[in-house]
Design a protein around this motif. Structure first.
Motif, PDB file in Angstrom:
ATOM      1  N   LEU A  15      91.903  37.238  87.624  1.00 19.01           N
ATOM      2  CA  LEU A  15      90.632  37.816  87.175  1.00 19.01           C
ATOM      3  C   LEU A  15      89.657  37.964  88.344  1.00 19.01           C
ATOM      4  CD1 LEU A  15      88.735  38.804  84.956  1.00 19.01           C
ATOM      5  CD2 LEU A  15      88.192  36.408  84.460  1.00 19.01           C
ATOM      6  N   TYR A  16      89.597  36.949  89.193  1.00 13.76           N
ATOM      7  CA  TYR A  16      88.694  36.974  90.338  1.00 13.76           C
ATOM      8  C   TYR A  16      88.962  38.198  91.220  1.00 13.76           C
ATOM      9  CZ  TYR A  16      86.566  35.781  94.792  1.00 13.76           C
ATOM     10  OH  TYR A  16      85.843  35.840  95.956  1.00 13.76           O
ATOM     11  N   TYR A  17      90.232  38.428  91.561  1.00 10.34           N
ATOM     12  CA  TYR A  17      90.544  39.548  92.459  1.00 10.34           C
ATOM     13  C   TYR A  17      90.436  40.897  91.759  1.00 10.34           C
ATOM     14  CZ  TYR A  17      91.421  36.307  96.131  1.00 10.34           C
ATOM     15  OH  TYR A  17      91.235  35.329  97.077  1.00 10.34           O
ATOM     16  N   ALA A  18      90.687  40.946  90.472  1.00 10.17           N
ATOM     17  CA  ALA A  18      90.450  42.196  89.732  1.00 10.17           C
ATOM     18  C   ALA A  18      88.960  42.519  89.740  1.00 10.17           C
ATOM     19  CB  ALA A  18      90.972  42.081  88.299  1.00 10.17           C
ATOM     20  N   ASP A  19      88.134  41.514  89.471  1.00 16.84           N
ATOM     21  CA  ASP A  19      86.677  41.726  89.489  1.00 16.84           C
ATOM     22  C   ASP A  19      86.181  42.127  90.875  1.00 16.84           C
ATOM     23  OD1 ASP A  19      85.951  41.375  86.816  1.00 16.84           O
ATOM     24  OD2 ASP A  19      85.670  39.206  87.028  1.00 16.84           O
ATOM     25  N   ALA A  43      94.201  39.418  82.417  1.00 17.03           N
ATOM     26  CA  ALA A  43      93.766  38.074  82.835  1.00 17.03           C
ATOM     27  C   ALA A  43      92.821  37.475  81.794  1.00 17.03           C
ATOM     28  CB  ALA A  43      93.090  38.142  84.205  1.00 17.03           C
ATOM     29  N   GLU A  44      91.891  38.288  81.301  1.00 16.84           N
ATOM     30  CA  GLU A  44      90.958  37.805  80.276  1.00 16.84           C
ATOM     31  C   GLU A  44      91.706  37.410  79.000  1.00 16.84           C
ATOM     32  OE1 GLU A  44      86.929  40.310  81.430  1.00 16.84           O
ATOM     33  OE2 GLU A  44      88.456  41.273  80.191  1.00 16.84           O
ATOM     34  N   TYR A  45      92.714  38.176  78.647  1.00 15.72           N
ATOM     35  CA  TYR A  45      93.529  37.863  77.473  1.00 15.72           C
ATOM     36  C   TYR A  45      94.162  36.477  77.632  1.00 15.72           C
ATOM     37  CZ  TYR A  45      97.591  37.837  74.392  1.00 15.72           C
ATOM     38  OH  TYR A  45      98.536  37.481  73.463  1.00 15.72           O
ATOM     39  N   HIS A  46      94.773  36.239  78.782  1.00  7.77           N
ATOM     40  CA  HIS A  46      95.416  34.947  79.031  1.00  7.77           C
ATOM     41  C   HIS A  46      94.408  33.801  79.053  1.00  7.77           C
ATOM     42  CE1 HIS A  46      99.554  36.124  79.572  1.00  7.77           C
ATOM     43  NE2 HIS A  46      99.187  37.102  80.366  1.00  7.77           N
ATOM     44  N   LEU A  47      93.193  34.101  79.473  1.00  3.31           N
ATOM     45  CA  LEU A  47      92.142  33.081  79.530  1.00  3.31           C
ATOM     46  C   LEU A  47      91.401  32.945  78.200  1.00  3.31           C
ATOM     47  CD1 LEU A  47      90.795  33.942  83.079  1.00  3.31           C
ATOM     48  CD2 LEU A  47      92.069  31.881  82.424  1.00  3.31           C
ATOM     49  N   LYS A  48      91.865  33.712  77.206  1.00  4.88           N
ATOM     50  CA  LYS A  48      91.293  33.681  75.857  1.00  4.88           C
ATOM     51  C   LYS A  48      89.807  34.070  75.836  1.00  4.88           C
ATOM     52  CE  LYS A  48      94.705  30.370  74.164  1.00  4.88           C
ATOM     53  NZ  LYS A  48      95.754  31.272  74.466  1.00  4.88           N
ATOM     54  N   ARG A  49      89.476  35.053  76.666  1.00 11.83           N
ATOM     55  CA  ARG A  49      88.115  35.597  76.681  1.00 11.83           C
ATOM     56  C   ARG A  49      88.020  36.647  75.583  1.00 11.83           C
ATOM     57  NH1 ARG A  49      86.513  34.858  82.365  1.00 11.83           N
ATOM     58  NH2 ARG A  49      87.049  32.669  82.683  1.00 11.83           N
ATOM     59  N   GLU A  50      86.959  36.585  74.824  1.00  8.71           N
ATOM     60  CA  GLU A  50      86.816  37.494  73.682  1.00  8.71           C
ATOM     61  C   GLU A  50      86.714  38.960  74.096  1.00  8.71           C
ATOM     62  OE1 GLU A  50      83.780  36.339  70.918  1.00  8.71           O
ATOM     63  OE2 GLU A  50      84.441  34.251  70.925  1.00  8.71           O
ATOM     64  N   ASN A  51      86.248  39.228  75.291  1.00 11.15           N
ATOM     65  CA  ASN A  51      85.987  40.605  75.717  1.00 11.15           C
ATOM     66  C   ASN A  51      87.183  41.272  76.388  1.00 11.15           C
ATOM     67  OD1 ASN A  51      85.728  38.796  77.866  1.00 11.15           O
ATOM     68  ND2 ASN A  51      84.365  40.159  78.980  1.00 11.15           N
ATOM     69  N   TYR A  52      88.371  40.678  76.294  1.00 10.16           N
ATOM     70  CA  TYR A  52      89.533  41.243  76.994  1.00 10.16           C
ATOM     71  C   TYR A  52      89.821  42.680  76.560  1.00 10.16           C
ATOM     72  CZ  TYR A  52      92.700  40.618  73.008  1.00 10.16           C
ATOM     73  OH  TYR A  52      93.309  40.710  71.790  1.00 10.16           O
ATOM     74  N   LYS A  53      89.614  42.974  75.275  1.00 14.33           N
ATOM     75  CA  LYS A  53      89.911  44.343  74.814  1.00 14.33           C
ATOM     76  C   LYS A  53      88.946  45.355  75.415  1.00 14.33           C
ATOM     77  CE  LYS A  53      92.757  44.508  70.755  1.00 14.33           C
ATOM     78  NZ  LYS A  53      92.946  45.004  69.411  1.00 14.33           N
ATOM     79  N   ASP A  54      87.715  44.946  75.685  1.00 14.01           N
ATOM     80  CA  ASP A  54      86.760  45.859  76.319  1.00 14.01           C
ATOM     81  C   ASP A  54      87.292  46.333  77.669  1.00 14.01           C
ATOM     82  OD1 ASP A  54      85.020  45.486  74.183  1.00 14.01           O
ATOM     83  OD2 ASP A  54      83.787  44.018  75.243  1.00 14.01           O
ATOM     84  N   SER A  55      87.817  45.405  78.445  1.00 15.54           N
ATOM     85  CA  SER A  55      88.368  45.766  79.759  1.00 15.54           C
ATOM     86  C   SER A  55      89.594  46.654  79.607  1.00 15.54           C
ATOM     87  CB  SER A  55      88.738  44.508  80.544  1.00 15.54           C
ATOM     88  OG  SER A  55      87.580  43.746  80.814  1.00 15.54           O
TER      89      SER A  55
END
Length: 135
Positions: free
Chosen positions: A56-60, A85-97
């Motif tokens: 996620l860090y390097y994608a950002d 990466a957000e999906y794996h980290l269980k971040r709610e906003n993964y679908k937005d990305s």
């Protein structure tokens, strides 16, 4: 960078990452497109290691670099990497990305990449990311 790809396949992802960091350290400030490619490849390499925070860090970092430089090359793939990466980290906003990635694939005429991303989301993560499902 090509040596890093070979090392990833022939030896280890960690050795590939070492080469990617070496490449990054050798870039001139004006080598923005190469820097973006390296950030994407670092994100993907960390994904392969299941280190999703670094992925996620390097994608950002790649997305930020694209935006600051006004360079759109790779932006769709970086948003895809970010979403996974957000999906794996269980971040709610993964679908937005992921939806941003789908729209960017569409805008840039990258239909094959879009189709592959949609299929991979479904196959590997059971995520329905077709743009029609997001509206």
């Amino acid at each position: 960078m090509n040596i890093a790809f070979i090392l990833e396949k022939q030896e280890t992802v960690e050795k590939s990452i070492e080469i990617l960091f070496f490449c990054l350290s050798q870039l001139e400030p004006e080598d923005i497109k190469e820097k973006i490619k390296l950030y994407y490849n670092l994100s993907y390499s960390y994904h392969l290691l299941s280190n999703h925070e670094k992925a996620l860090y390097y994608a950002d970092l790649g997305i930020k670099t694209c935006i600051e430089a006004g360079i759109l090359d790779g932006l769709s793939l970086l948003y895809f990497r970010k979403g996974i990466a957000e999906y794996h980290l269980k971040r709610e906003n993964y679908k937005d990305s992921l939806i941003k990635a789908m729209h960017l694939f569409e805008i840039f005429g990258q239909e094959k990449l879009k189709t592959m991303a949609i299929e991979n989301c479904k196959k590997f993560y059971n995520i329905d990311i077709s743009i029609e499902s997001s509206c």
